[in-house]
Design an enzyme around this catalytic site. Structure first.
Site, mmCIF file in Angstrom:
data_model
loop_
_atom_site.group_PDB
_atom_site.id
_atom_site.type_symbol
_atom_site.label_atom_id
_atom_site.label_comp_id
_atom_site.label_asym_id
_atom_site.label_seq_id
_atom_site.Cartn_x
_atom_site.Cartn_y
_atom_site.Cartn_z
ATOM 1 N N ASP A 189 0.823 -1.206 0.000
ATOM 2 C CA ASP A 189 0.000 0.000 0.000
ATOM 3 C C ASP A 189 0.862 1.263 0.000
ATOM 4 O O ASP A 189 2.017 1.244 0.413
ATOM 5 C CB ASP A 189 -0.862 0.072 1.278
HETATM 6 N N1 URA Z 1 -1.188 -5.883 4.064
HETATM 7 C C1 URA Z 1 -1.683 -4.633 4.029
HETATM 8 O O1 URA Z 1 -2.708 -4.352 4.654
HETATM 9 N N2 URA Z 1 -1.030 -3.726 3.312
HETATM 10 C C2 URA Z 1 0.104 -3.978 2.630
HETATM 11 O O2 URA Z 1 0.667 -3.087 1.994
HETATM 12 C C3 URA Z 1 0.606 -5.286 2.684
HETATM 13 C C4 URA Z 1 -0.067 -6.223 3.408
#
Ligand code: URA
Length: 234
Positions: free
Chosen positions: A103
Protein backbone atom coordinates in the site's frame (compact mmCIF):
# COMPACT_ATOMS: atom_id res chain seq x y z
CA UNK A 1 9.81 -28.33 -25.00
CA UNK A 2 8.08 -25.55 -23.09
CA UNK A 3 4.87 -23.58 -23.32
CA UNK A 4 5.22 -20.52 -25.52
CA UNK A 5 3.78 -18.09 -22.94
CA UNK A 6 6.23 -19.37 -20.33
CA UNK A 7 9.18 -18.72 -22.61
CA UNK A 8 7.90 -15.24 -23.51
CA UNK A 9 7.48 -14.38 -19.84
CA UNK A 10 10.96 -15.62 -18.98
CA UNK A 11 12.44 -13.60 -21.83
CA UNK A 12 10.98 -10.50 -20.25
CA UNK A 13 8.54 -9.81 -23.11
CA UNK A 14 5.63 -9.46 -20.67
CA UNK A 15 3.98 -11.24 -17.76
CA UNK A 16 2.68 -14.73 -18.51
CA UNK A 17 -0.93 -13.47 -18.69
CA UNK A 18 -0.01 -10.58 -20.97
CA UNK A 19 2.00 -13.00 -23.15
CA UNK A 20 -1.12 -15.14 -23.51
CA UNK A 21 -2.99 -12.07 -24.72
CA UNK A 22 -0.24 -11.38 -27.29
CA UNK A 23 -0.52 -14.97 -28.55
CA UNK A 24 -4.32 -14.83 -28.79
CA UNK A 25 -4.03 -11.51 -30.65
CA UNK A 26 -1.82 -13.12 -33.31
CA UNK A 27 1.23 -11.05 -32.43
CA UNK A 28 3.52 -14.03 -31.82
CA UNK A 29 5.18 -16.19 -34.49
CA UNK A 30 7.26 -19.34 -34.17
CA UNK A 31 9.67 -19.94 -37.05
CA UNK A 32 7.74 -17.44 -39.13
CA UNK A 33 4.27 -18.91 -38.51
CA UNK A 34 1.73 -16.95 -36.42
CA UNK A 35 0.64 -19.05 -33.45
CA UNK A 36 -2.65 -18.39 -31.64
CA UNK A 37 -2.88 -21.66 -29.72
CA UNK A 38 -2.10 -21.08 -26.01
CA UNK A 39 -0.88 -24.62 -25.38
CA UNK A 40 1.74 -24.46 -28.15
CA UNK A 41 5.07 -25.91 -27.10
CA UNK A 42 8.38 -24.62 -28.37
CA UNK A 43 12.04 -25.46 -28.06
CA UNK A 44 13.54 -22.21 -26.72
CA UNK A 45 17.04 -23.20 -27.88
CA UNK A 46 16.04 -23.92 -31.48
CA UNK A 47 12.82 -22.13 -32.39
CA UNK A 48 12.81 -18.52 -33.58
CA UNK A 49 10.15 -16.71 -31.57
CA UNK A 50 9.06 -13.24 -32.65
CA UNK A 51 6.62 -10.71 -31.20
CA UNK A 52 5.32 -8.13 -33.69
CA UNK A 53 8.05 -9.35 -36.01
CA UNK A 54 10.84 -8.66 -33.47
CA UNK A 55 12.98 -11.59 -32.43
CA UNK A 56 12.93 -12.36 -28.72
CA UNK A 57 16.11 -13.42 -27.01
CA UNK A 58 17.15 -14.81 -23.70
CA UNK A 59 16.75 -11.82 -21.39
CA UNK A 60 19.37 -10.81 -18.90
CA UNK A 61 17.27 -11.50 -15.84
CA UNK A 62 17.51 -9.03 -12.99
CA UNK A 63 16.20 -9.54 -9.45
CA UNK A 64 16.17 -6.68 -6.97
CA UNK A 65 15.18 -6.33 -3.33
CA UNK A 66 13.88 -2.80 -2.81
CA UNK A 67 12.96 -1.00 0.40
CA UNK A 68 9.74 0.74 -0.55
CA UNK A 69 9.49 3.98 1.39
CA UNK A 70 6.23 5.40 2.71
CA UNK A 71 3.94 7.44 0.49
CA UNK A 72 4.67 6.15 -2.98
CA UNK A 73 2.56 3.76 -5.04
CA UNK A 74 3.57 0.28 -6.18
CA UNK A 75 3.05 0.91 -9.85
CA UNK A 76 5.13 1.63 -12.95
CA UNK A 77 3.34 4.96 -13.46
CA UNK A 78 0.50 6.95 -12.01
CA UNK A 79 -2.01 8.92 -14.09
CA UNK A 80 -2.56 11.20 -11.08
CA UNK A 81 1.15 12.03 -10.93
CA UNK A 82 1.78 10.62 -7.45
CA UNK A 83 5.29 9.36 -6.62
CA UNK A 84 5.85 5.74 -7.65
CA UNK A 85 8.46 3.15 -6.72
CA UNK A 86 10.06 3.69 -10.16
CA UNK A 87 11.16 7.19 -9.05
CA UNK A 88 13.72 5.46 -6.82
CA UNK A 89 15.27 3.28 -9.52
CA UNK A 90 17.92 4.27 -12.08
CA UNK A 91 17.09 4.28 -15.84
CA UNK A 92 18.64 0.81 -16.31
CA UNK A 93 15.96 -0.71 -14.06
CA UNK A 94 12.88 1.07 -15.38
CA UNK A 95 11.82 -2.07 -17.30
CA UNK A 96 11.50 -4.14 -14.13
CA UNK A 97 8.12 -4.99 -12.65
CA UNK A 98 7.14 -5.14 -8.98
CA UNK A 99 6.25 -8.59 -7.64
CA UNK A 100 2.97 -8.01 -5.83
CA UNK A 101 2.29 -4.68 -4.15
CA UNK A 102 2.47 -2.74 -0.93
CA UNK A 103 0.00 0.00 0.00
CA UNK A 104 0.85 3.68 -0.37
CA UNK A 105 1.38 3.92 3.40
CA UNK A 106 3.15 0.55 3.84
CA UNK A 107 6.94 0.40 3.79
CA UNK A 108 9.38 -2.44 3.43
CA UNK A 109 10.53 -5.24 1.19
CA UNK A 110 9.36 -5.35 -2.40
CA UNK A 111 10.92 -7.49 -5.12
CA UNK A 112 11.36 -6.23 -8.67
CA UNK A 113 12.29 -8.35 -11.66
CA UNK A 114 11.90 -8.81 -15.40
CA UNK A 115 11.42 -12.56 -14.86
CA UNK A 116 7.71 -12.80 -15.67
CA UNK A 117 7.72 -16.52 -14.91
CA UNK A 118 8.93 -16.04 -11.34
CA UNK A 119 6.48 -13.16 -10.83
CA UNK A 120 3.65 -15.42 -11.98
CA UNK A 121 4.76 -18.16 -9.62
CA UNK A 122 5.22 -15.97 -6.54
CA UNK A 123 1.97 -14.06 -6.95
CA UNK A 124 -0.07 -17.20 -7.68
CA UNK A 125 -2.28 -18.06 -4.66
CA UNK A 126 -1.12 -21.71 -4.73
CA UNK A 127 2.53 -20.69 -4.10
CA UNK A 128 1.71 -19.41 -0.59
CA UNK A 129 5.00 -17.66 -0.06
CA UNK A 130 5.49 -16.49 3.56
CA UNK A 131 5.29 -12.75 4.08
CA UNK A 132 6.36 -11.31 7.41
CA UNK A 133 5.35 -7.88 8.65
CA UNK A 134 6.11 -5.69 11.63
CA UNK A 135 2.85 -4.13 12.74
CA UNK A 136 2.80 -1.18 15.11
CA UNK A 137 -0.59 -0.75 16.76
CA UNK A 138 -2.33 2.15 18.47
CA UNK A 139 -3.32 -0.09 21.39
CA UNK A 140 -1.88 -3.11 23.19
CA UNK A 141 -2.40 -6.58 21.69
CA UNK A 142 -3.51 -9.41 23.96
CA UNK A 143 -2.79 -13.14 23.85
CA UNK A 144 -6.28 -13.91 22.51
CA UNK A 145 -5.84 -11.46 19.65
CA UNK A 146 -2.45 -12.94 18.75
CA UNK A 147 -4.03 -16.39 18.67
CA UNK A 148 -6.81 -15.15 16.40
CA UNK A 149 -4.34 -13.45 14.04
CA UNK A 150 -2.26 -16.64 13.84
CA UNK A 151 -5.22 -18.96 13.50
CA UNK A 152 -6.85 -17.15 10.60
CA UNK A 153 -9.36 -14.33 10.45
CA UNK A 154 -12.69 -14.34 8.68
CA UNK A 155 -12.58 -11.48 6.21
CA UNK A 156 -15.33 -10.50 3.78
CA UNK A 157 -13.45 -12.32 0.97
CA UNK A 158 -13.07 -15.51 3.04
CA UNK A 159 -10.93 -16.78 5.93
CA UNK A 160 -7.18 -16.10 5.91
CA UNK A 161 -4.99 -19.19 6.14
CA UNK A 162 -3.16 -19.87 9.42
CA UNK A 163 0.06 -17.96 10.00
CA UNK A 164 2.14 -16.81 12.97
CA UNK A 165 1.84 -13.83 15.30
CA UNK A 166 4.07 -12.84 18.20
CA UNK A 167 4.38 -9.84 20.44
CA UNK A 168 7.79 -8.16 20.18
CA UNK A 169 6.99 -5.37 22.64
CA UNK A 170 3.79 -3.62 23.71
CA UNK A 171 2.25 -2.12 20.57
CA UNK A 172 4.51 -4.03 18.14
CA UNK A 173 3.83 -7.46 16.69
CA UNK A 174 5.45 -9.65 14.06
CA UNK A 175 2.86 -11.24 11.78
CA UNK A 176 3.51 -13.89 9.14
CA UNK A 177 0.85 -14.63 6.53
CA UNK A 178 0.83 -16.71 3.37
CA UNK A 179 -1.53 -14.85 1.10
CA UNK A 180 -1.27 -11.46 -0.52
CA UNK A 181 -4.82 -10.18 -0.55
CA UNK A 182 -5.58 -6.51 -0.92
CA UNK A 183 -4.84 -4.65 2.38
CA UNK A 184 -4.84 -8.02 4.10
CA UNK A 185 -2.89 -7.13 7.25
CA UNK A 186 -4.80 -3.89 7.81
CA UNK A 187 -8.11 -5.71 7.34
CA UNK A 188 -7.07 -8.55 9.70
CA UNK A 189 -6.08 -6.03 12.35
CA UNK A 190 -9.19 -3.93 11.69
CA UNK A 191 -11.44 -6.92 12.27
CA UNK A 192 -10.01 -7.13 15.81
CA UNK A 193 -10.36 -3.38 16.34
CA UNK A 194 -6.61 -2.91 16.36
CA UNK A 195 -5.80 0.23 14.34
CA UNK A 196 -2.44 0.02 12.55
CA UNK A 197 -0.03 2.87 13.22
CA UNK A 198 2.77 1.65 10.98
CA UNK A 199 3.24 -1.40 8.73
CA UNK A 200 6.52 -2.71 7.38
CA UNK A 201 7.22 -5.92 5.42
CA UNK A 202 10.48 -7.44 6.59
CA UNK A 203 10.63 -10.65 4.56
CA UNK A 204 9.21 -12.43 1.56
CA UNK A 205 9.99 -16.16 1.52
CA UNK A 206 13.78 -16.50 1.77
CA UNK A 207 14.44 -12.80 1.13
CA UNK A 208 14.94 -10.46 4.10
CA UNK A 209 14.87 -6.66 4.24
CA UNK A 210 17.57 -6.48 6.94
CA UNK A 211 19.39 -3.12 6.95
CA UNK A 212 18.46 -1.93 3.46
CA UNK A 213 17.49 1.77 3.85
CA UNK A 214 14.18 3.17 2.58
CA UNK A 215 14.39 4.02 -1.15
CA UNK A 216 17.46 1.78 -1.64
CA UNK A 217 17.77 -1.50 -3.53
CA UNK A 218 20.21 -4.37 -3.86
CA UNK A 219 20.60 -7.25 -6.29
CA UNK A 220 19.55 -10.65 -4.95
CA UNK A 221 22.33 -13.21 -4.61
CA UNK A 222 22.23 -16.34 -6.79
CA UNK A 223 21.45 -18.36 -3.66
CA UNK A 224 18.47 -16.13 -2.86
CA UNK A 225 17.20 -16.42 -6.44
CA UNK A 226 17.53 -20.20 -6.36
CA UNK A 227 15.71 -20.41 -3.02
CA UNK A 228 12.96 -18.15 -4.27
CA UNK A 229 12.46 -20.37 -7.32
CA UNK A 230 12.46 -23.51 -5.19
CA UNK A 231 10.01 -21.93 -2.73
CA UNK A 232 12.42 -22.66 0.12
CA UNK A 233 12.86 -20.30 3.07
CA UNK A 234 16.61 -20.60 3.70
N1 URA B 1 -1.19 -5.88 4.06
C1 URA B 1 -1.68 -4.63 4.03
O1 URA B 1 -2.71 -4.35 4.65
N2 URA B 1 -1.03 -3.73 3.31
C2 URA B 1 0.10 -3.98 2.63
O2 URA B 1 0.67 -3.09 1.99
C3 URA B 1 0.61 -5.29 2.68
C4 URA B 1 -0.07 -6.22 3.41
Amino acid sequence: MERLQKVLARRGVASRRKSEEYIAAGRVAVNGEIVRELGTKVDPDKDLITVDGQATAKAQLVYLAFHKPLYCITSKSDPQGRPTIMDFLPPAYQELHPVGRLDWNTEGLLLLTNDGELTFKITHPSYEIEKTYLVWTETGVGKKELEKLAGGINLEDGPTSPGRARLIEPGLIELTIHEGRNRQVRRMMGSLNLPVKRLQRISLGPIELKDLSPGKFRKLTQKEINNLKKGSSS
